[in-house]
Scaffold this motif. Structure first.
Motif, PDB file in Angstrom:
ATOM      1  N   THR A 121       0.807  -1.223   0.000  1.00  0.00           N
ATOM      2  CA  THR A 121       0.000   0.000   0.000  1.00  0.00           C
ATOM      3  C   THR A 121       0.838   1.268   0.000  1.00  0.00           C
ATOM      4  N   ASN A 168      -4.847  -0.461  -3.121  1.00  0.00           N
ATOM      5  CA  ASN A 168      -5.259   0.952  -3.141  1.00  0.00           C
ATOM      6  C   ASN A 168      -4.951   1.605  -4.492  1.00  0.00           C
ATOM      7  N   VAL A 171      -6.431   4.968  -4.909  1.00  0.00           N
ATOM      8  CA  VAL A 171      -5.713   6.030  -4.184  1.00  0.00           C
ATOM      9  C   VAL A 171      -4.467   6.450  -4.959  1.00  0.00           C
TER      10      VAL A 171
END
Length: 365
Positions: A121, A168, A171
């Motif tokens: 991440t 993610n 993101v």
């Protein structure tokens, strides 16, 4: 500091769009040469800095760096090649290619390392940091090159997602897409700002080598040609014409110095119109001018000088009725000798009654 209004930016863009491709290439070459040292320094530092991520790899992988050791140190290979090849790349296109290639290989090494991390991440932070390097690379390149560099960057992220399976990804994209848009916008504005600096530099350089009264080159330009060995090539014949105004002192004494200035301005304008684009007109001093004619044999230069003499003597646009004398000489690599030969020929033209051109083979350099 200059106040950049929207209208001023649009005006710069209009000037930029009006330039031909050769002029744009000259601008980008100038821009690249100005910023390349800083770009190279940032890329080298970024490459070595990426090795320090072995520390965070050690923390994320349970106190071991072995899985990411090869991917992290891989960046040293393209860095070595970059250091070897970059000084040999002369054009801005080649340097921009090498800059963005190294940048994206740093990204590749990071993605390769993430593949071996148990926790992936944190790639979102690492990818976002790369935008700083993109901003630096943009300084020395065309905006379209930056856009292509970003295209490869996002392609690397999306393709690597098939293997790294970023939890993610949304993101990562939401952080980097706005950065890309913002940096490309800033890139375009900085490009126009650098373009204005380039135009100002060009104007100053032109003013330094141009005589403001006659609009022809001055002796600074002649010194430039000599220092840069631009006077002649081995395959090219060059001839010189030395020309001056007959009875110029009488014009000043009779009509005033303003009249003399008008005569010199008219003469300079006429010379620029009459010589080919490859030729160079230099105000040598006072009312004396030197004309450098690449590709002209002395006999051809004599004919050109005669054309100029007749044009000036018979022109209806001349501010005053005046005429000129000229001497012609060939050039064989010794500029001072050629100038003396042309000056000698001009002296004979004056002795023979003025308003004439003189050339004899014994006076060639």
């Amino acid at each position: 500091m200059k106040d950049y209004t929207v209208m001023h930016i649009l005006e710069l863009y209009h000037i930029y769009k009006g330039m031909d491709q050769q002029e744009k290439c000259a601008f980008y070459q100038h821009k690249c040469e100005y910023y390349q040292f800083f770009i190279k320094l940032i890329l080298v530092m970024a490459s070595f800095a990426s090795l320090t991520y072995l520390v965070s790899d050690y923390q994320l992988n349970g106190n071991t760096i072995l899985p990411t050791l090869i991917p992290r140190t891989f960046v040293l290979v393209p860095l070595f090649l970059y250091i070897m090849l970059e000084p040999k790349a002369e054009s801005y296109k080649a340097k921009a290619f090498l800059n963005y290639l190294l940048l994206n290989l740093i990204v590749f090494a990071t993605i390769w390392s993430v593949y071996h991390l148990e926790i992936k991440t944190h790639f979102s932070e690492g990818a976002t940091i790369m935008n700083f390097i993109f901003l630096m690379c943009c300084l020395g390149a065309r905006p379209c090159y930056g856009l292509m560099g970003y295209g490869v960057f996002f392609a690397e992220i999306l393709i690597s997602h098939q293997f790294n399976h970023y939890e993610n990804l949304d993101v990562i994209l939401s952080l980097n897409v706005p950065c890309c848009v913002g940096i490309m916008f800033v890139h375009c504005i900085l490009n126009l700002g650098e373009f204005e600096r380039y135009l100002t530099s060009r104007k100053l350089e032109h003013a330094l080598i141009t005589d403001p009264l006659t609009t022809v080159y001055n002796r600074h330009r002649m010194n430039q040609l000599l220092e840069n060995n631009q006077i002649i090539s081995d395959q090219e014949q060059i001839s010189l014409i030395m020309l001056d105004v007959d009875y110029f002192k009488a014009i000043n004494d009779t009509h005033g110095h303003f009249a003399g200035d008008q005569v010199l301005h008219f003469l300079g304008t006429t010379l620029m119109q009459e010589i080919p684009e490859s030729g160079t007109v230099i105000r040598f001093g006072g009312e004396e001018f030197i004309i450098i004619l690449p590709g002209f044999l002395p006999e051809e230069a004599y004919e050109k000088a005669e054309e100029i003499r007749v044009k000036i003597a018979t022109s209806e646009e001349s501010p005053f009725n005046f005429h000129v004398s000229a001497g012609v000489a060939g050039y064989n690599g010794d500029f001072d000798k050629a100038v003396k030969a042309a000056d000698h020929a001009l002296y004979h033209a004056k002795e023979m009654g003025r308003n004439r051109v003189f050339w004899e083979r014994e006076f060639q350099a």
